[in-house]
Design a protein around this motif. Sequence first.
Motif, mmCIF file in Angstrom:
data_model
loop_
_atom_site.group_PDB
_atom_site.id
_atom_site.type_symbol
_atom_site.label_atom_id
_atom_site.label_comp_id
_atom_site.label_asym_id
_atom_site.label_seq_id
_atom_site.Cartn_x
_atom_site.Cartn_y
_atom_site.Cartn_z
ATOM 1 N N ALA A 215 0.877 -1.207 -0.207
ATOM 2 C CA ALA A 215 -0.080 0.064 0.103
ATOM 3 C C ALA A 215 0.890 1.150 0.066
ATOM 4 O O ALA A 215 1.932 1.205 0.685
ATOM 5 C CB ALA A 215 -0.776 -0.023 1.338
ATOM 6 N N ASP A 216 0.421 2.221 -0.760
ATOM 7 C CA ASP A 216 1.412 3.522 -0.737
ATOM 8 C C ASP A 216 0.870 4.264 0.707
ATOM 9 O O ASP A 216 1.858 5.258 1.068
ATOM 10 C CB ASP A 216 0.740 4.303 -1.938
ATOM 11 N N TRP A 217 -0.207 4.183 1.173
ATOM 12 C CA TRP A 217 -0.777 4.770 2.331
ATOM 13 C C TRP A 217 -1.533 3.849 3.139
ATOM 14 O O TRP A 217 -2.357 2.901 2.555
ATOM 15 C CB TRP A 217 -1.229 6.042 2.199
ATOM 16 N N LYS A 218 -1.571 3.964 4.514
ATOM 17 C CA LYS A 218 -2.220 3.084 5.220
ATOM 18 C C LYS A 218 -3.043 4.042 6.311
ATOM 19 O O LYS A 218 -2.528 4.837 6.778
ATOM 20 C CB LYS A 218 -1.318 2.407 6.036
ATOM 21 N N ILE A 219 -4.237 3.692 6.702
ATOM 22 C CA ILE A 219 -5.119 4.021 7.655
ATOM 23 C C ILE A 219 -5.395 2.919 8.638
ATOM 24 O O ILE A 219 -5.941 1.878 7.854
ATOM 25 C CB ILE A 219 -6.319 4.908 7.288
ATOM 26 N N ALA A 220 -5.952 3.174 10.163
ATOM 27 C CA ALA A 220 -6.247 2.157 10.709
ATOM 28 C C ALA A 220 -7.572 2.805 11.598
ATOM 29 O O ALA A 220 -7.392 3.635 12.249
ATOM 30 C CB ALA A 220 -5.323 1.636 11.557
ATOM 31 N N LEU A 221 -8.720 2.116 11.667
ATOM 32 C CA LEU A 221 -9.709 2.564 12.278
ATOM 33 C C LEU A 221 -10.291 1.459 13.527
ATOM 34 O O LEU A 221 -10.461 0.378 12.945
ATOM 35 C CB LEU A 221 -10.805 2.554 11.388
ATOM 36 N N THR A 222 -10.308 1.843 14.427
ATOM 37 C CA THR A 222 -10.764 1.111 15.746
ATOM 38 C C THR A 222 -11.244 1.892 16.879
ATOM 39 O O THR A 222 -10.872 2.939 16.961
ATOM 40 C CB THR A 222 -9.512 0.218 16.080
ATOM 41 N N GLY A 223 -12.265 1.339 17.382
ATOM 42 C CA GLY A 223 -12.826 2.099 18.595
ATOM 43 C C GLY A 223 -12.053 1.558 19.845
ATOM 44 O O GLY A 223 -12.140 2.113 20.809
ATOM 45 N N THR A 224 -11.226 0.650 19.731
ATOM 46 C CA THR A 224 -10.505 -0.006 20.931
ATOM 47 C C THR A 224 -9.113 -0.058 20.519
ATOM 48 O O THR A 224 -8.569 -1.223 20.452
ATOM 49 C CB THR A 224 -10.975 -1.159 21.602
ATOM 50 N N PRO A 225 -8.159 1.092 20.432
ATOM 51 C CA PRO A 225 -6.822 0.697 20.128
ATOM 52 C C PRO A 225 -6.081 0.121 21.347
ATOM 53 O O PRO A 225 -4.936 -0.539 20.715
ATOM 54 C CB PRO A 225 -6.454 2.323 19.845
ATOM 55 N N MET A 226 -6.486 0.017 22.454
ATOM 56 C CA MET A 226 -5.898 -0.465 23.384
ATOM 57 C C MET A 226 -6.525 -1.106 24.524
ATOM 58 O O MET A 226 -7.392 -0.201 24.945
ATOM 59 C CB MET A 226 -4.536 0.112 24.058
ATOM 60 N N GLU A 227 -6.518 -2.339 24.782
ATOM 61 C CA GLU A 227 -7.323 -2.927 25.839
ATOM 62 C C GLU A 227 -6.694 -3.661 26.935
ATOM 63 O O GLU A 227 -6.935 -3.450 27.953
ATOM 64 C CB GLU A 227 -8.108 -4.270 25.340
ATOM 65 N N ASN A 228 -5.415 -4.078 26.565
ATOM 66 C CA ASN A 228 -4.717 -5.087 27.711
ATOM 67 C C ASN A 228 -3.239 -4.328 28.055
ATOM 68 O O ASN A 228 -3.062 -4.398 29.175
ATOM 69 C CB ASN A 228 -4.582 -6.449 27.191
ATOM 70 N N HIS A 229 -2.489 -4.008 27.038
ATOM 71 C CA HIS A 229 -1.239 -3.565 27.176
ATOM 72 C C HIS A 229 -0.656 -2.650 26.107
ATOM 73 O O HIS A 229 -1.401 -2.735 24.928
ATOM 74 C CB HIS A 229 -0.376 -4.444 27.501
ATOM 75 N N LEU A 230 0.260 -1.943 26.240
ATOM 76 C CA LEU A 230 0.810 -0.915 25.318
ATOM 77 C C LEU A 230 1.466 -1.676 24.088
ATOM 78 O O LEU A 230 1.570 -0.961 22.935
ATOM 79 C CB LEU A 230 2.010 -0.194 25.775
ATOM 80 N N GLY A 231 1.570 -3.088 23.935
ATOM 81 C CA GLY A 231 2.228 -3.770 22.852
ATOM 82 C C GLY A 231 1.161 -3.653 21.805
ATOM 83 O O GLY A 231 1.500 -3.900 20.520
ATOM 84 N N GLU A 232 -0.231 -3.589 22.076
ATOM 85 C CA GLU A 232 -1.298 -3.495 21.079
ATOM 86 C C GLU A 232 -1.156 -1.952 20.263
ATOM 87 O O GLU A 232 -1.133 -2.253 19.131
ATOM 88 C CB GLU A 232 -2.783 -3.452 21.735
ATOM 89 N N ILE A 233 -0.668 -1.104 21.032
ATOM 90 C CA ILE A 233 -0.502 0.194 20.239
ATOM 91 C C ILE A 233 0.713 -0.117 19.531
ATOM 92 O O ILE A 233 0.455 0.434 18.091
ATOM 93 C CB ILE A 233 -0.184 1.507 21.221
ATOM 94 N N TRP A 234 1.608 -0.696 19.816
ATOM 95 C CA TRP A 234 3.034 -0.705 18.987
ATOM 96 C C TRP A 234 2.704 -1.651 17.704
ATOM 97 O O TRP A 234 2.828 -1.291 16.569
ATOM 98 C CB TRP A 234 4.081 -1.674 19.850
ATOM 99 N N SER A 235 1.834 -2.731 17.665
ATOM 100 C CA SER A 235 1.468 -3.502 16.742
ATOM 101 C C SER A 235 0.586 -2.869 15.735
ATOM 102 O O SER A 235 1.004 -2.938 14.386
ATOM 103 C CB SER A 235 0.508 -4.735 17.212
ATOM 104 N N MET A 236 -0.332 -1.938 16.115
ATOM 105 C CA MET A 236 -1.238 -1.054 15.154
ATOM 106 C C MET A 236 0.029 -0.317 14.325
ATOM 107 O O MET A 236 -0.210 0.042 12.933
ATOM 108 C CB MET A 236 -2.202 -0.307 15.835
ATOM 109 N N PHE A 237 0.808 0.665 15.075
ATOM 110 C CA PHE A 237 1.836 1.438 14.645
ATOM 111 C C PHE A 237 2.644 0.693 13.792
ATOM 112 O O PHE A 237 3.428 1.226 12.696
ATOM 113 C CB PHE A 237 2.492 2.301 15.564
#
Length: 135
Positions: free
Chosen positions: A23-45
């Motif tokens: 992809a030339d550009w990416k966007i992620a949509l979620t209502g819950t970017p993090m539920e359990n730990h900061l590793g979830e934010i890292w994974s999305m980024f």
Amino acid sequence: MDEAQAVKNSRSKTSAAIQTFPADWKIALTGTPMENHLGEIWSMFHFLMPGYLGNIEKFNRLFKKPIEIQSDLTRQKQLSQRLKPFMLRRSKSEVASELPEKTEIIRTIPLSGSQRDLYETIRLAMDKKVNCSVC
């Protein structure tokens, strides 16, 4: 990517598959970017901008461990400032003002025997932890 919480586990097959998507550009949509730990934010980024937060080991060393284990407010502020330009947060009223207010139904269920003992052990441990963090 809609419902981006599907890639919150960086070791999942879904996360591995999405990383291969060109992809030339990416966007992620979620209502819950993090539920359990900061590793979830890292994974999305990592999906959105690989390397922006470093590799997982560096992220854990610089942010996850200091914030989650040591309650380091300086690191928490640094991470928040780093993420803020890329996150749009909207309130319920901005998204769908026609939705009704939250409804809660509380039901009391009596526990007995080993269930009650386990619950009480966990409750006392958490009560002690919460009260100690305020001390």
